[in-house]
Design an enzyme around this catalytic site. Structure first.
Site, PDB file in Angstrom:
ATOM      1  N   GLU A 156      -5.951  -5.420  10.376  1.00  0.00           N
ATOM      2  CA  GLU A 156      -5.044  -4.377  10.580  1.00  0.00           C
ATOM      3  C   GLU A 156      -5.182  -3.712  12.093  1.00  0.00           C
ATOM      4  O   GLU A 156      -6.223  -2.533  11.931  1.00  0.00           O
ATOM      5  CB  GLU A 156      -4.871  -3.259   9.342  1.00  0.00           C
TER       6      GLU A 156
ATOM      7  N   ASN B 200       0.807  -1.313  -0.092  1.00  0.00           N
ATOM      8  CA  ASN B 200      -0.016   0.137   0.065  1.00  0.00           C
ATOM      9  C   ASN B 200       0.766   1.216   0.134  1.00  0.00           C
ATOM     10  O   ASN B 200       1.360   1.592   1.026  1.00  0.00           O
ATOM     11  CB  ASN B 200      -0.752  -0.015   1.217  1.00  0.00           C
ATOM     12  N   TRP B 201       1.125   1.757  -1.207  1.00  0.00           N
ATOM     13  CA  TRP B 201       1.812   2.898  -1.209  1.00  0.00           C
ATOM     14  C   TRP B 201       1.228   4.160  -0.636  1.00  0.00           C
ATOM     15  O   TRP B 201       1.937   5.120  -0.829  1.00  0.00           O
ATOM     16  CB  TRP B 201       2.372   3.171  -2.644  1.00  0.00           C
ATOM     17  N   LYS B 202       0.234   4.246  -0.342  1.00  0.00           N
ATOM     18  CA  LYS B 202      -0.493   5.414   0.265  1.00  0.00           C
ATOM     19  C   LYS B 202      -0.644   6.589  -0.600  1.00  0.00           C
ATOM     20  O   LYS B 202      -0.233   6.540  -1.706  1.00  0.00           O
ATOM     21  CB  LYS B 202      -0.122   5.543   1.596  1.00  0.00           C
TER      22      LYS B 202
ATOM     23  N   SER C  59       3.119  -2.534  10.306  1.00  0.00           N
ATOM     24  CA  SER C  59       4.587  -2.427  10.430  1.00  0.00           C
ATOM     25  C   SER C  59       5.142  -3.768  10.227  1.00  0.00           C
ATOM     26  O   SER C  59       6.200  -4.201  10.538  1.00  0.00           O
ATOM     27  CB  SER C  59       4.924  -2.104  12.191  1.00  0.00           C
TER      28      SER C  59
ATOM     29  N   GLY D 211       2.626  -1.277   4.513  1.00  0.00           N
ATOM     30  CA  GLY D 211       2.483   0.238   4.014  1.00  0.00           C
ATOM     31  C   GLY D 211       3.904   0.938   4.018  1.00  0.00           C
ATOM     32  O   GLY D 211       4.552   0.718   2.490  1.00  0.00           O
ATOM     33  N   GLY D 212       4.336   1.349   4.712  1.00  0.00           N
ATOM     34  CA  GLY D 212       5.937   1.910   4.776  1.00  0.00           C
ATOM     35  C   GLY D 212       6.773   1.020   4.138  1.00  0.00           C
ATOM     36  O   GLY D 212       7.701   1.581   3.280  1.00  0.00           O
TER      37      GLY D 212
ATOM     38  N   HIS E 108      -9.784   0.760   4.809  1.00  0.00           N
ATOM     39  CA  HIS E 108      -8.667   1.120   5.471  1.00  0.00           C
ATOM     40  C   HIS E 108      -8.803   2.048   6.429  1.00  0.00           C
ATOM     41  O   HIS E 108      -9.855   3.052   6.486  1.00  0.00           O
ATOM     42  CB  HIS E 108      -7.571   1.876   4.586  1.00  0.00           C
TER      43      HIS E 108
HETATM   44  C1  PEP Z   1      -0.962   0.156   6.243  1.00  0.00           C
HETATM   45  O1  PEP Z   1      -1.342   1.429   6.427  1.00  0.00           O
HETATM   46  O2  PEP Z   1      -1.879  -0.606   5.824  1.00  0.00           O
HETATM   47  C2  PEP Z   1       0.137  -0.406   7.034  1.00  0.00           C
HETATM   48  C3  PEP Z   1      -0.133  -1.697   7.583  1.00  0.00           C
HETATM   49  O3  PEP Z   1       0.865   0.461   7.032  1.00  0.00           O
HETATM   50  P1  PEP Z   1       2.482   0.175   7.811  1.00  0.00           P
HETATM   51  O4  PEP Z   1       2.842  -1.176   7.206  1.00  0.00           O
HETATM   52  O5  PEP Z   1       3.438   1.294   7.432  1.00  0.00           O
HETATM   53  O6  PEP Z   1       2.211  -0.206   9.438  1.00  0.00           O
END
Ligand code: PEP
Length: 268
Positions: free
Chosen positions: A167, A10-12, A219, A240-241, A95
């Protein structure tokens, strides 16, 4: 039942079209074709179309991060599922950032799930409790409400394809790499994943509960991916990140490949 592993980046709201293209190029160099793993990229809406031309379809599939549930009409600024149906296989729906910042409530998320399915797009439905709900031991109630409302308009055969992402909002990094950021432990994730399968079994029967893919997000990165992916009932990850860094994301795919190789060895 063997469920295919799925990793969704997920590149947001990161990367312009050029940067998105560059990241895809790097991922393409670092990730090989995996028959047993689906690798899904969710760039911004703007980058979806150019990436759909660039993408190696043997390696990657595309997901939208959002879309509107009405197919067409006077809805300034929106893009509908019907407009992207030829470009994406998947769409992230529900989300926590959309629930929080864009006030997406349960009925809207339910309508988006139905609209995605109507347009042959597979929903990646995100569910998860906030920190205060977690501390108040409300995880099961929240998951139950979010899940049952979102799928309430679906028929049994439509559930099979669904991807559900657990999540926990308190475990999402928001792109910030705190050294002591709290992450969900694999056994905590396993408990919720089991609960989700119980809900699906109750509503749609054991076959649907065995077929539906449930993934984890919060994460996840190249270092911890393996521990989640070997967890009973976890069919993939939604980073995400870590999905913005080609080495991290490729590392997650490599971890999924290790888990698949192990499963194959054990099956022999
Ligand atoms: C997300 O926002 O779906 C997510 C899991 O982000 P991150 O991996 O950065 O916690």
């Amino acid at each position: 039942m063997k469920r295919k592993k799925i990793i969704v980046g997920n590149w947001k709201m990161h990367l312009n079209v050029h940067e998105s293209s560059l990241l895809l190029h790097r991922l393409n160099q670092n990730i090989k074709v995996h028959r047993n793993i689906e690798v899904v990229l969710a760039p911004s809406m703007l980058a979806l179309q150019p990436l759909s031309v660039q993408i190696d379809r043997r390696k990657f599939r595309l997901a939208a991060q959002n879309a509107y549930f009405v197919d067409e009409g006077a809805f300034t600024g929106e893009v509908s599922f019907s407009m992207i149906r030829d470009i994406v296989h998947y769409a992230i729906i529900g989300h926590s950032e959309r629930r929080l910042y864009f006030n997406e409530g349960l009925p809207l998320i339910r309508d988006k799930v139905a609209a995605a399915i109507r347009n042959d797009i597979v929903p990646i439905l995100c569910v998860g409790e906030t920190k205060s709900e977690y501390e108040a031991h409300e995880t099961k109630r929240v998951i139950h409400d979010q899940l049952t409302t979102a799928i309430s308009n679906l028929a049994s055969r439509e559930i099979d394809n669904l991807v559900i992402a657990y999540e926990p909002v308190w475990a999402i990094s928001n792109g910030i790499n705190f050294a002591n950021h709290v992450i969900a432990k694999p056994d905590q994730v396993a408990g919720v994943v089991t609960y989700i399968r119980e809900i699906i079994a109750e509503l749609y029967g054991d076959r649907a509960s065995e077929a539906v893919r449930i993934i984890y997000g919060g994460s996840s990165n190249a270092e911890n991916a393996y521990s989640y992916l070997v967890t009973e009932g976890v069919d993939g990850l939604l980073p995400g990140g870590a999905s913005l860094n080609y080495l991290e994301f490729s590392g997650i795919i490599a971890a999924a490949a290790r888990v698949e190789a192990l499963a194959l060895k054990e099956a022999k």
